[in-house]
Design a protein around this motif. Structure first.
Motif, PDB file in Angstrom:
ATOM      1  N   THR A  14       2.659   7.690  -5.942  1.00  0.00           N
ATOM      2  CA  THR A  14       3.633   6.625  -6.216  1.00  0.00           C
ATOM      3  C   THR A  14       4.526   6.984  -7.395  1.00  0.00           C
ATOM      4  O   THR A  14       5.745   6.791  -7.355  1.00  0.00           O
ATOM      5  CB  THR A  14       2.899   5.292  -6.491  1.00  0.00           C
ATOM      6  N   GLU A  15       3.914   7.523  -8.445  1.00  0.00           N
ATOM      7  CA  GLU A  15       4.700   7.913  -9.624  1.00  0.00           C
ATOM      8  C   GLU A  15       5.646   9.072  -9.298  1.00  0.00           C
ATOM      9  O   GLU A  15       6.788   9.091  -9.765  1.00  0.00           O
ATOM     10  CB  GLU A  15       3.762   8.310 -10.766  1.00  0.00           C
ATOM     11  N   THR A  16       5.185  10.007  -8.489  1.00  0.00           N
ATOM     12  CA  THR A  16       6.026  11.140  -8.098  1.00  0.00           C
ATOM     13  C   THR A  16       7.215  10.657  -7.278  1.00  0.00           C
ATOM     14  O   THR A  16       8.348  11.092  -7.482  1.00  0.00           O
ATOM     15  CB  THR A  16       5.200  12.173  -7.309  1.00  0.00           C
ATOM     16  N   ARG A  17       6.958   9.750  -6.334  1.00  0.00           N
ATOM     17  CA  ARG A  17       8.047   9.191  -5.533  1.00  0.00           C
ATOM     18  C   ARG A  17       9.049   8.446  -6.411  1.00  0.00           C
ATOM     19  O   ARG A  17      10.254   8.561  -6.215  1.00  0.00           O
ATOM     20  CB  ARG A  17       7.505   8.230  -4.471  1.00  0.00           C
ATOM     21  N   ALA A  18       8.544   7.686  -7.372  1.00  0.00           N
ATOM     22  CA  ALA A  18       9.426   6.928  -8.261  1.00  0.00           C
ATOM     23  C   ALA A  18      10.319   7.875  -9.064  1.00  0.00           C
ATOM     24  O   ALA A  18      11.518   7.611  -9.236  1.00  0.00           O
ATOM     25  CB  ALA A  18       8.611   6.045  -9.195  1.00  0.00           C
ATOM     26  N   GLU A  98      12.066  -2.812  -3.724  1.00  0.00           N
ATOM     27  CA  GLU A  98      11.066  -1.883  -3.196  1.00  0.00           C
ATOM     28  C   GLU A  98      10.059  -1.495  -4.275  1.00  0.00           C
ATOM     29  O   GLU A  98       8.851  -1.457  -4.037  1.00  0.00           O
ATOM     30  CB  GLU A  98      11.753  -0.627  -2.637  1.00  0.00           C
ATOM     31  N   ILE A  99      10.536  -1.231  -5.471  1.00  0.00           N
ATOM     32  CA  ILE A  99       9.641  -0.892  -6.580  1.00  0.00           C
ATOM     33  C   ILE A  99       8.722  -2.074  -6.886  1.00  0.00           C
ATOM     34  O   ILE A  99       7.525  -1.896  -7.109  1.00  0.00           O
ATOM     35  CB  ILE A  99      10.454  -0.469  -7.822  1.00  0.00           C
ATOM     36  N   LYS A 100       9.277  -3.269  -6.868  1.00  0.00           N
ATOM     37  CA  LYS A 100       8.475  -4.466  -7.130  1.00  0.00           C
ATOM     38  C   LYS A 100       7.408  -4.644  -6.053  1.00  0.00           C
ATOM     39  O   LYS A 100       6.257  -4.962  -6.343  1.00  0.00           O
ATOM     40  CB  LYS A 100       9.393  -5.694  -7.174  1.00  0.00           C
ATOM     41  N   ARG A 101       7.757  -4.401  -4.796  1.00  0.00           N
ATOM     42  CA  ARG A 101       6.801  -4.515  -3.702  1.00  0.00           C
ATOM     43  C   ARG A 101       5.679  -3.494  -3.860  1.00  0.00           C
ATOM     44  O   ARG A 101       4.502  -3.815  -3.735  1.00  0.00           O
ATOM     45  CB  ARG A 101       7.500  -4.304  -2.359  1.00  0.00           C
ATOM     46  N   ARG A 102       6.056  -2.243  -4.172  1.00  0.00           N
ATOM     47  CA  ARG A 102       5.040  -1.205  -4.367  1.00  0.00           C
ATOM     48  C   ARG A 102       4.141  -1.533  -5.549  1.00  0.00           C
ATOM     49  O   ARG A 102       2.933  -1.305  -5.503  1.00  0.00           O
ATOM     50  CB  ARG A 102       5.692   0.155  -4.572  1.00  0.00           C
ATOM     51  N   HIS A 103       4.734  -2.065  -6.604  1.00  0.00           N
ATOM     52  CA  HIS A 103       3.954  -2.437  -7.784  1.00  0.00           C
ATOM     53  C   HIS A 103       2.944  -3.526  -7.435  1.00  0.00           C
ATOM     54  O   HIS A 103       1.773  -3.448  -7.820  1.00  0.00           O
ATOM     55  CB  HIS A 103       4.886  -2.916  -8.903  1.00  0.00           C
ATOM     56  N   ALA A 104       3.386  -4.532  -6.686  1.00  0.00           N
ATOM     57  CA  ALA A 104       2.478  -5.616  -6.287  1.00  0.00           C
ATOM     58  C   ALA A 104       1.342  -5.072  -5.425  1.00  0.00           C
ATOM     59  O   ALA A 104       0.183  -5.463  -5.590  1.00  0.00           O
ATOM     60  CB  ALA A 104       3.253  -6.700  -5.534  1.00  0.00           C
ATOM     61  N   THR A 105       1.656  -4.147  -4.526  1.00  0.00           N
ATOM     62  CA  THR A 105       0.623  -3.529  -3.691  1.00  0.00           C
ATOM     63  C   THR A 105      -0.362  -2.765  -4.545  1.00  0.00           C
ATOM     64  O   THR A 105      -1.584  -2.877  -4.376  1.00  0.00           O
ATOM     65  CB  THR A 105       1.276  -2.581  -2.660  1.00  0.00           C
ATOM     66  N   GLU A 106       0.158  -1.991  -5.481  1.00  0.00           N
ATOM     67  CA  GLU A 106      -0.712  -1.194  -6.351  1.00  0.00           C
ATOM     68  C   GLU A 106      -1.598  -2.092  -7.216  1.00  0.00           C
ATOM     69  O   GLU A 106      -2.790  -1.818  -7.382  1.00  0.00           O
ATOM     70  CB  GLU A 106       0.130  -0.282  -7.241  1.00  0.00           C
ATOM     71  N   VAL A 107      -1.044  -3.170  -7.742  1.00  0.00           N
ATOM     72  CA  VAL A 107      -1.829  -4.099  -8.559  1.00  0.00           C
ATOM     73  C   VAL A 107      -2.949  -4.709  -7.713  1.00  0.00           C
ATOM     74  O   VAL A 107      -4.096  -4.820  -8.157  1.00  0.00           O
ATOM     75  CB  VAL A 107      -0.931  -5.198  -9.180  1.00  0.00           C
ATOM     76  N   GLY A 108      -2.647  -5.084  -6.480  1.00  0.00           N
ATOM     77  CA  GLY A 108      -3.664  -5.624  -5.588  1.00  0.00           C
ATOM     78  C   GLY A 108      -4.784  -4.628  -5.327  1.00  0.00           C
ATOM     79  O   GLY A 108      -5.977  -4.979  -5.351  1.00  0.00           O
ATOM     80  N   GLU A 109      -4.407  -3.370  -5.089  1.00  0.00           N
ATOM     81  CA  GLU A 109      -5.415  -2.330  -4.856  1.00  0.00           C
ATOM     82  C   GLU A 109      -6.269  -2.105  -6.093  1.00  0.00           C
ATOM     83  O   GLU A 109      -7.489  -1.927  -5.997  1.00  0.00           O
ATOM     84  CB  GLU A 109      -4.738  -1.026  -4.438  1.00  0.00           C
TER      85      GLU A 109
END
Length: 133
Positions: A14-18, A98-109
């Motif tokens: 995720t960080e690499t993609r960002a 998109e970044i916010k969505r990925r962040h929410a997914t990562e926080v959930g995981e």
């Protein structure tokens, strides 16, 4: 433990993609030539990584073919470019979503992983308490 390795790998990806997306946006906004090598160099990622990400590959190819490879002067950017400015705002807005969505997914995981770790910790504490009794 495998779930921790998986979570770490997912976070690194995720960080690499960002970084790659930020580099792509920066090159595009600066009027720099957008190539796989330039994005990889700017984001400190491999070109192989970029080629293996279908959406990034498409964006790079689109920008590479659409844009002439020359820098714009400040005068060129401020002249009749109001439509391009609003499209840039829309593009940034969609990227932020998109970044916010990925962040929410990562926080959930991460919350799920924490719950699992806390459960394992509780089991181990109970076992330790039984041994000491």
């Amino acid at each position: 433990m495998p779930e921790h390795l998986t979570a770490a790998a997912r976070k690194r990806h995720t960080e690499t993609r960002a970084r790659a997306e930020a580099a792509l946006l920066a090159l595009s906004n600066a009027g720099e030539p957008v190539t796989f090598a330039a994005v990889a160099r700017s984001a400190k990622v491999s070109t192989d990584f970029l080629y293996n990400q279908p959406d990034l590959r498409t964006k790079i190819n689109d920008l590479r073919t659409r844009r002439p490879h020359h820098r714009k002067t400040p005068e060129q950017m401020t002249e009749p470019g109001q439509q391009s400015a609003s499209s840039a705002v829309r593009a940034l807005s969609s990227q932020l979503k998109e970044i916010k969505r990925r962040h929410a997914t990562e926080v959930g995981e991460l919350r799920k992983a924490l719950e699992v770790a806390q459960g394992e910790n509780l089991v181990l504490r109970r076992r330790l308490g039984q041994r000491n009794s």
